[in-house]
Design a protein around this motif. Structure first.
Motif, PDB file in Angstrom:
ATOM      1  N   ILE A 150       0.798  -1.044  -0.013  1.00 10.44           N
ATOM      2  CA  ILE A 150      -0.058  -0.174  -0.107  1.00 10.44           C
ATOM      3  C   ILE A 150       0.735   1.169   0.076  1.00 10.44           C
ATOM      4  N   ALA A 151       0.334   2.306  -0.722  1.00 12.03           N
ATOM      5  CA  ALA A 151       1.104   3.556  -0.570  1.00 12.03           C
ATOM      6  C   ALA A 151       1.418   4.074   0.910  1.00 12.03           C
ATOM      7  N   GLN A 152       2.480   4.504   1.061  1.00 13.90           N
ATOM      8  CA  GLN A 152       2.634   5.071   2.271  1.00 13.90           C
ATOM      9  C   GLN A 152       1.179   6.194   2.866  1.00 13.90           C
ATOM     10  N   PHE A 159      -5.320   5.009   8.019  1.00  9.51           N
ATOM     11  CA  PHE A 159      -4.910   4.567   9.500  1.00  9.51           C
ATOM     12  C   PHE A 159      -5.399   5.570  10.489  1.00  9.51           C
ATOM     13  N   GLY A 160      -5.325   7.024   9.843  1.00 10.81           N
ATOM     14  CA  GLY A 160      -5.730   8.117  10.761  1.00 10.81           C
ATOM     15  C   GLY A 160      -7.017   8.637  10.554  1.00 10.81           C
ATOM     16  N   LYS A 161      -6.953   9.279   9.414  1.00 12.85           N
ATOM     17  CA  LYS A 161      -8.448  10.166   9.098  1.00 12.85           C
ATOM     18  C   LYS A 161      -9.628   9.282   8.657  1.00 12.85           C
ATOM     19  N   PHE A 162      -9.194   8.109   8.110  1.00 14.94           N
ATOM     20  CA  PHE A 162     -10.404   7.253   7.806  1.00 14.94           C
ATOM     21  C   PHE A 162     -11.146   6.211   8.952  1.00 14.94           C
ATOM     22  N   GLY A 167      -6.300   7.235  17.053  1.00 15.89           N
ATOM     23  CA  GLY A 167      -6.769   7.832  18.428  1.00 15.89           C
ATOM     24  C   GLY A 167      -6.073   6.863  19.566  1.00 15.89           C
ATOM     25  N   CYS A 168      -5.838   5.753  19.382  1.00 18.51           N
ATOM     26  CA  CYS A 168      -5.420   5.081  20.438  1.00 18.51           C
ATOM     27  C   CYS A 168      -4.049   4.430  20.167  1.00 18.51           C
ATOM     28  N   HIS A 169      -3.557   4.190  18.979  1.00 18.52           N
ATOM     29  CA  HIS A 169      -2.402   3.660  18.632  1.00 18.52           C
ATOM     30  C   HIS A 169      -1.410   4.611  17.825  1.00 18.52           C
ATOM     31  N   LEU A 224      -5.163  -2.061   6.188  1.00 20.84           N
ATOM     32  CA  LEU A 224      -4.586  -1.686   7.439  1.00 20.84           C
ATOM     33  C   LEU A 224      -3.530  -2.446   7.768  1.00 20.84           C
ATOM     34  N   ALA A 225      -3.731  -3.836   7.490  1.00 22.39           N
ATOM     35  CA  ALA A 225      -2.716  -4.907   7.758  1.00 22.39           C
ATOM     36  C   ALA A 225      -1.520  -4.362   6.927  1.00 22.39           C
ATOM     37  N   ASN A 226      -1.571  -4.041   5.863  1.00 22.19           N
ATOM     38  CA  ASN A 226      -0.539  -3.884   4.745  1.00 22.19           C
ATOM     39  C   ASN A 226      -0.043  -2.677   5.115  1.00 22.19           C
ATOM     40  N   TYR A 227      -0.647  -1.646   5.780  1.00 24.55           N
ATOM     41  CA  TYR A 227      -0.075  -0.503   6.198  1.00 24.55           C
ATOM     42  C   TYR A 227       1.005  -0.850   7.369  1.00 24.55           C
TER      43      TYR A 227
END
Lengths: 236, 115
Positions: A150-152, A159-162, A167-169, A224-227
């Motif tokens: 996945i692109a950075q 991970f963040g905005k969507f 919020g926790c990690h 998410l896992a790929n990130y």
């Protein structure tokens, strides 16, 4: 000197101080019994906590290890047990380590216990034993995740905005919330199938988890896992 | 007689369900304080890193503008369900209806029953 410090906290600090000096764990022929004796006072090694009332979550001193063999990578366990570093900035039960300050709540690091370090032989035996704890093979077998790329920027926004995971990690040192375990090292630590299965259905693993289920379908979970793979592989 | 027995059974079930739900205060401590703060003022340990600040549950004016149904919905389905931040996650898979009701009750104590 300790007058005024609650008894419970004094006990925790005392244990932490003892552990911090590196008392070696005794190694016996029966590693299972040894792990039960040495690790069982803080870590759950069976799934009985799932039958307890939800408030048992507040009493946990360390993460449960009853499904360690479905969760961790063996090589990471072996390495981490010899050089344990904190993965959860606010401990396993963050509310117990939060204290108010003028700038809002902060983590009271003095209340966080350190994990004892094992020598290589001990770490190997313990890691080997923990990898035999696999009660959730069926959840892993049902997982369809195949690691990809996945692109950075896309991964970061996801991970963040969507999805709000930040919020926790933390997805980088000192970037993100502190109540959950750091995730920039998750890829080295966790089995890929576990990452995907746990994000999809955290309560299936631990009914008292503090991890919510997001509105992510399988494809979104795999992103998410790929990130986590992308950021994890950049770590030393 | 059958009616009485049924009523007694339902009453027992209801009491048990409430007891199992635990106190809203305990649940709030476990699931909410890391963002909303140990005092419920929106200044939890995660707040400093958040793009959108968590709701201050001690803010009587803001909280009074929300119905119990809205609070239940946002706890169960997350901030997105009421067009608020995704940083408020959906807790519907972690908490049952009784537990969410207990949390809503505690929110009302935090916001609106000040000494």
């Amino acid at each position: 000197m300790t007058k005024g410090i609650p008894v419970k906290l004094r006990l925790t600090l005392g244990i932490a101080a003892v552990l911090a000096v590196g008392v070696p764990l005794a190694v016996h022929a029966d590693t299972a019994a040894d792990v039960k004796q040495q690790c069982g006072s803080c870590h759950a090694l069976d799934h009985d906590y799932a039958k307890a009332a939800k408030h048992e979550r507040a009493e946990r001193k360390a993460p449960p290890l009853d499904f360690a063999g479905n969760k961790f990578r063996r090589e990471w366990l072996y390495s981490w047990l010899q050089n344990p570093v904190r993965l959860r900035p606010a401990g396993v039960f963050p509310p117990a380590h939060a204290k108010p300050s003028a700038d809002g709540d902060v983590v009271d690091t003095a209340t966080l216990a350190k994990h004892p370090a094992l020598d290589a032989a001990q770490a190997g035996k313990v890691a080997d034993y923990l990898m035999t704890l696999t009660p959730f093979d069926a959840l892993i077998a049902a997982e369809t995740y195949q690691p990809g790329s996945i692109a950075q920027r896309m991964g970061q926004m996801n991970f963040g905005k969507f999805k709000g995971c930040d919020g926790c990690h933390q997805d980088a040192p000192d970037k993100g919330g502190v109540s959950g375990p750091e995730l920039y090292t998750a890829w080295q630590r966790l089995q890929p199938a576990f990452i995907s299965a746990y994000i999809t259905q955290p309560a299936a693993w631990d009914p008292h988890t503090m991890m919510p289920v997001g509105d992510a379908n399988a494809a979104a979970v795999h992103k998410l896992a790929n990130y986590l793979k992308l950021i994890g592989e950049k770590q030393p | 007689m059958k009616t009485l027995l049924l009523a007694a059974t339902l009453s027992l079930v209801s009491t048990t369900a409430l007891a199992e739900a635990g106190s809203g205060k305990q649940l709030y401590s476990i699931y909410c304080t890391q963002c909303h703060g140990v005092a419920g003022d929106g200044k939890g340990i995660n707040a400093a890193q958040m793009a959108v600040q968590p709701r201050d549950h001690t803010d009587t004016k803001e909280m009074s503008a929300r119905t119990d149904e809205e609070l239940f919905k946002v706890i169960e389905h997350g901030g997105k369900s009421i067009n608020k931040s995704v940083l408020m996650p959906p807790w519907g898979d972690n908490l049952n209806d009784d537990e969410i009701h207990a949390l809503v009750g505690h929110l009302r104590e935090l916001c609106c029953q000040k000494n």
